[in-house]
Motif scaffolding. Sequence first.
Motif, PDB file in Angstrom:
ATOM      1  N   LEU A 224       0.830  -1.206   0.158  1.00 29.59           N
ATOM      2  CA  LEU A 224      -0.064  -0.051   0.054  1.00 29.59           C
ATOM      3  C   LEU A 224       0.714   1.131  -0.052  1.00 29.59           C
ATOM      4  O   LEU A 224       1.786   1.449   0.750  1.00 29.59           O
ATOM      5  CB  LEU A 224      -1.115  -0.066   1.127  1.00 29.59           C
ATOM      6  N   MET A 225       0.539   1.932  -0.721  1.00 26.04           N
ATOM      7  CA  MET A 225       0.976   3.451  -0.918  1.00 26.04           C
ATOM      8  C   MET A 225       2.671   3.441  -1.023  1.00 26.04           C
ATOM      9  O   MET A 225       3.348   4.066  -0.344  1.00 26.04           O
ATOM     10  CB  MET A 225       0.675   4.344   0.209  1.00 26.04           C
ATOM     11  N   ARG A 226       3.033   2.534  -1.848  1.00 29.69           N
ATOM     12  CA  ARG A 226       4.786   2.327  -2.067  1.00 29.69           C
ATOM     13  C   ARG A 226       4.967   2.498  -3.479  1.00 29.69           C
ATOM     14  O   ARG A 226       6.346   2.180  -3.859  1.00 29.69           O
ATOM     15  CB  ARG A 226       5.018   0.915  -1.451  1.00 29.69           C
ATOM     16  N   GLY A 227       4.277   2.726  -4.555  1.00 37.00           N
ATOM     17  CA  GLY A 227       4.404   3.157  -5.665  1.00 37.00           C
ATOM     18  C   GLY A 227       4.469   1.787  -6.543  1.00 37.00           C
ATOM     19  O   GLY A 227       5.072   1.913  -7.708  1.00 37.00           O
ATOM     20  N   LEU A 228       3.630   0.772  -6.280  1.00 34.81           N
ATOM     21  CA  LEU A 228       3.524  -0.031  -7.050  1.00 34.81           C
ATOM     22  C   LEU A 228       1.778  -0.205  -7.462  1.00 34.81           C
ATOM     23  O   LEU A 228       1.283  -1.377  -7.712  1.00 34.81           O
ATOM     24  CB  LEU A 228       3.823  -1.325  -6.387  1.00 34.81           C
ATOM     25  N   GLY A 229       1.209   0.894  -7.554  1.00 38.87           N
ATOM     26  CA  GLY A 229       0.088   0.978  -7.926  1.00 38.87           C
ATOM     27  C   GLY A 229      -0.999   0.442  -7.376  1.00 38.87           C
ATOM     28  O   GLY A 229      -2.277   0.227  -7.709  1.00 38.87           O
ATOM     29  N   SER A 230      -1.004   0.628  -6.094  1.00 41.18           N
ATOM     30  CA  SER A 230      -2.088   0.256  -5.161  1.00 41.18           C
ATOM     31  C   SER A 230      -3.384   0.927  -5.318  1.00 41.18           C
ATOM     32  O   SER A 230      -4.598   0.484  -5.598  1.00 41.18           O
ATOM     33  CB  SER A 230      -1.880   0.059  -3.586  1.00 41.18           C
ATOM     34  N   SER A 231      -3.396   2.206  -5.178  1.00 37.26           N
ATOM     35  CA  SER A 231      -4.494   3.267  -5.561  1.00 37.26           C
ATOM     36  C   SER A 231      -4.867   3.196  -6.905  1.00 37.26           C
ATOM     37  O   SER A 231      -6.251   2.998  -7.368  1.00 37.26           O
ATOM     38  CB  SER A 231      -3.880   4.659  -5.459  1.00 37.26           C
ATOM     39  N   ALA A 232      -4.044   2.962  -8.079  1.00 31.63           N
ATOM     40  CA  ALA A 232      -4.785   2.650  -9.354  1.00 31.63           C
ATOM     41  C   ALA A 232      -5.519   1.400  -9.415  1.00 31.63           C
ATOM     42  O   ALA A 232      -6.595   1.225 -10.070  1.00 31.63           O
ATOM     43  CB  ALA A 232      -3.503   2.630 -10.510  1.00 31.63           C
ATOM     44  N   ALA A 233      -4.881   0.327  -8.724  1.00 34.42           N
ATOM     45  CA  ALA A 233      -5.428  -0.940  -8.678  1.00 34.42           C
ATOM     46  C   ALA A 233      -6.957  -0.685  -8.085  1.00 34.42           C
ATOM     47  O   ALA A 233      -8.120  -1.483  -8.666  1.00 34.42           O
ATOM     48  CB  ALA A 233      -4.656  -2.053  -7.930  1.00 34.42           C
ATOM     49  N   ALA A 234      -7.074   0.167  -7.183  1.00 35.04           N
ATOM     50  CA  ALA A 234      -8.287  -0.047  -6.228  1.00 35.04           C
ATOM     51  C   ALA A 234      -9.458   0.891  -7.424  1.00 35.04           C
ATOM     52  O   ALA A 234     -10.583   0.435  -7.421  1.00 35.04           O
ATOM     53  CB  ALA A 234      -8.206   1.122  -5.237  1.00 35.04           C
ATOM     54  N   ILE A 235      -9.013   1.867  -7.942  1.00 30.81           N
ATOM     55  CA  ILE A 235      -9.859   2.628  -9.043  1.00 30.81           C
ATOM     56  C   ILE A 235     -10.148   1.747  -9.885  1.00 30.81           C
ATOM     57  O   ILE A 235     -11.658   1.629 -10.323  1.00 30.81           O
ATOM     58  CB  ILE A 235      -8.974   3.833  -9.537  1.00 30.81           C
ATOM     59  N   VAL A 236      -9.444   0.980 -10.597  1.00 35.89           N
ATOM     60  CA  VAL A 236      -9.753  -0.017 -11.736  1.00 35.89           C
ATOM     61  C   VAL A 236     -10.536  -1.368 -11.184  1.00 35.89           C
ATOM     62  O   VAL A 236     -11.736  -1.438 -11.860  1.00 35.89           O
ATOM     63  CB  VAL A 236      -8.494  -0.857 -12.211  1.00 35.89           C
ATOM     64  N   GLY A 237     -10.297  -1.701  -9.838  1.00 37.63           N
ATOM     65  CA  GLY A 237     -11.225  -2.416  -9.316  1.00 37.63           C
ATOM     66  C   GLY A 237     -12.554  -2.033  -9.144  1.00 37.63           C
ATOM     67  O   GLY A 237     -13.537  -2.931  -9.403  1.00 37.63           O
TER      68      GLY A 237
ATOM     69  N   LEU B 144      13.090   4.210 -10.412  1.00 38.02           N
ATOM     70  CA  LEU B 144      11.940   4.684  -9.337  1.00 38.02           C
ATOM     71  C   LEU B 144      10.582   4.178  -9.763  1.00 38.02           C
ATOM     72  O   LEU B 144      10.086   4.501 -10.792  1.00 38.02           O
ATOM     73  CB  LEU B 144      11.981   6.219  -8.751  1.00 38.02           C
ATOM     74  N   SER B 145       9.846   3.177  -9.052  1.00 36.15           N
ATOM     75  CA  SER B 145       8.644   2.734  -9.419  1.00 36.15           C
ATOM     76  C   SER B 145       7.631   3.889  -8.819  1.00 36.15           C
ATOM     77  O   SER B 145       7.400   4.342  -7.819  1.00 36.15           O
ATOM     78  CB  SER B 145       8.337   1.553  -8.614  1.00 36.15           C
ATOM     79  N   GLY B 146       6.834   4.399 -10.105  1.00 38.71           N
ATOM     80  CA  GLY B 146       5.941   5.474  -9.738  1.00 38.71           C
ATOM     81  C   GLY B 146       6.430   6.556  -8.920  1.00 38.71           C
ATOM     82  O   GLY B 146       7.866   7.036  -9.695  1.00 38.71           O
ATOM     83  N   ALA B 147       6.008   7.182  -8.042  1.00 37.99           N
ATOM     84  CA  ALA B 147       6.402   8.314  -7.471  1.00 37.99           C
ATOM     85  C   ALA B 147       7.488   7.817  -6.107  1.00 37.99           C
ATOM     86  O   ALA B 147       7.919   8.723  -5.434  1.00 37.99           O
ATOM     87  CB  ALA B 147       5.517   9.101  -6.827  1.00 37.99           C
ATOM     88  N   GLY B 148       7.536   6.414  -6.111  1.00 37.26           N
ATOM     89  CA  GLY B 148       8.371   5.979  -5.003  1.00 37.26           C
ATOM     90  C   GLY B 148       7.795   5.618  -3.733  1.00 37.26           C
ATOM     91  O   GLY B 148       6.396   5.944  -3.755  1.00 37.26           O
ATOM     92  N   PRO B 149       8.398   5.407  -2.666  1.00 40.06           N
ATOM     93  CA  PRO B 149       9.821   5.144  -2.658  1.00 40.06           C
ATOM     94  C   PRO B 149      10.241   3.631  -3.038  1.00 40.06           C
ATOM     95  O   PRO B 149      11.498   3.686  -3.240  1.00 40.06           O
ATOM     96  CB  PRO B 149      10.033   5.359  -0.944  1.00 40.06           C
ATOM     97  N   THR B 150       9.483   2.908  -3.593  1.00 39.95           N
ATOM     98  CA  THR B 150      10.008   1.691  -4.385  1.00 39.95           C
ATOM     99  C   THR B 150      10.849   1.959  -5.440  1.00 39.95           C
ATOM    100  O   THR B 150      10.686   2.817  -6.397  1.00 39.95           O
ATOM    101  CB  THR B 150       8.641   0.611  -4.652  1.00 39.95           C
ATOM    102  N   MET B 151      11.787   0.948  -5.533  1.00 36.14           N
ATOM    103  CA  MET B 151      12.949   1.080  -6.778  1.00 36.14           C
ATOM    104  C   MET B 151      12.723  -0.280  -7.488  1.00 36.14           C
ATOM    105  O   MET B 151      12.607  -1.199  -6.603  1.00 36.14           O
ATOM    106  CB  MET B 151      14.191   1.485  -6.280  1.00 36.14           C
ATOM    107  N   VAL B 152      12.934  -0.251  -8.670  1.00 37.18           N
ATOM    108  CA  VAL B 152      12.917  -1.488  -9.462  1.00 37.18           C
ATOM    109  C   VAL B 152      14.134  -1.867 -10.193  1.00 37.18           C
ATOM    110  O   VAL B 152      14.438  -0.672 -10.950  1.00 37.18           O
ATOM    111  CB  VAL B 152      11.554  -1.755 -10.190  1.00 37.18           C
TER     112      VAL B 152
END
Length: 306
Positions: free
Chosen positions: A91-104, A252-260
């Motif tokens: 959650l809220m780490r730059g791997l699309g949790s909010s986008a997945a919620a919207i799409v879901g 940087l994945s999305g806005a971060g802080p996750t890096m890939v």
Amino acid sequence: MDPFQPFEVRVPGSSANLGSGFDSIGMAVNRFLHLRFSPAEELTVTAETESLREVMGKGDNLIVQVMREVFQSVGQPFPPFRMEVETVIPLMRGLGSSAAAIVGGLMAANHLLGNPFTSQELFRQAVRREGHPDNVGPSLFGGVVIASWDGEEVHALQGPLPPFSLVAAIPKVPLATSRSREALPARLDFAEAVLASSRANLLTAALFAGDWDAFGIGLRDRFHQPYRSSLVPGLDRVLQGAVRHGALGAALSGAGPTMVAFTFDPEPVRQFVAEVFRGEGIPVQVLTLHPEAEGAAVRLTEGMGS
């Protein structure tokens, strides 16, 4: 609304930007949000973990908000239901949790209404709600999505699914997307903008051509990562050192802080990024992810758990 047969919505997470593809290129990954719906006398939301329950609340959450908006847009009353939420997207780490919620939420509402909206119409609604196509596009369609959004119209193409893995380093430090956005400059120097654009062009061509040397060069972003590095401990070391440990490059994945880091040999890269964060004194979760071909999907189910 008549009682409906229980169903499930599955939505993949995503890694957005891919370096120089700022706000326009994203990739679905094999971490999923699951939403399970069944008829009920009143709206009920349940979640497996305490942290997820805090986010979900008692119905005043992003998924339900999106669903309500869809029903309001077509002038239909919002039905009661039971929704079970399960996710392994951080959650809220730059791997699309909010986008997945919207799409879901969009997929669930569309299913309950009898599928009046096409996938392209759902995409447009998702982008209007989220603001950027590079997370919602992969979550909706799967794979790699290259998109352009001008504030009114969104256009997108799907690229081929790349064969590499992603080593994701998820620091256990908060970074609000708003703060990450505030770090960006209002303008870029013309020469810098040309360089940044050329890298994004090369990145896109490399994805379609399967040229992984060119892909690594295309990852060298000039749009956003240089301005966010001070907010994300370890980012510069990962970006500069991942290639020496077998990665094609890192971002940087999305806005971060996750890096890939993108690689055909994950283990040395995993060891490297873990060492970076040990040096920073920051706890980190390191995952090996894979590009996910399938986007959001709805399937009917026999029933729900208690």
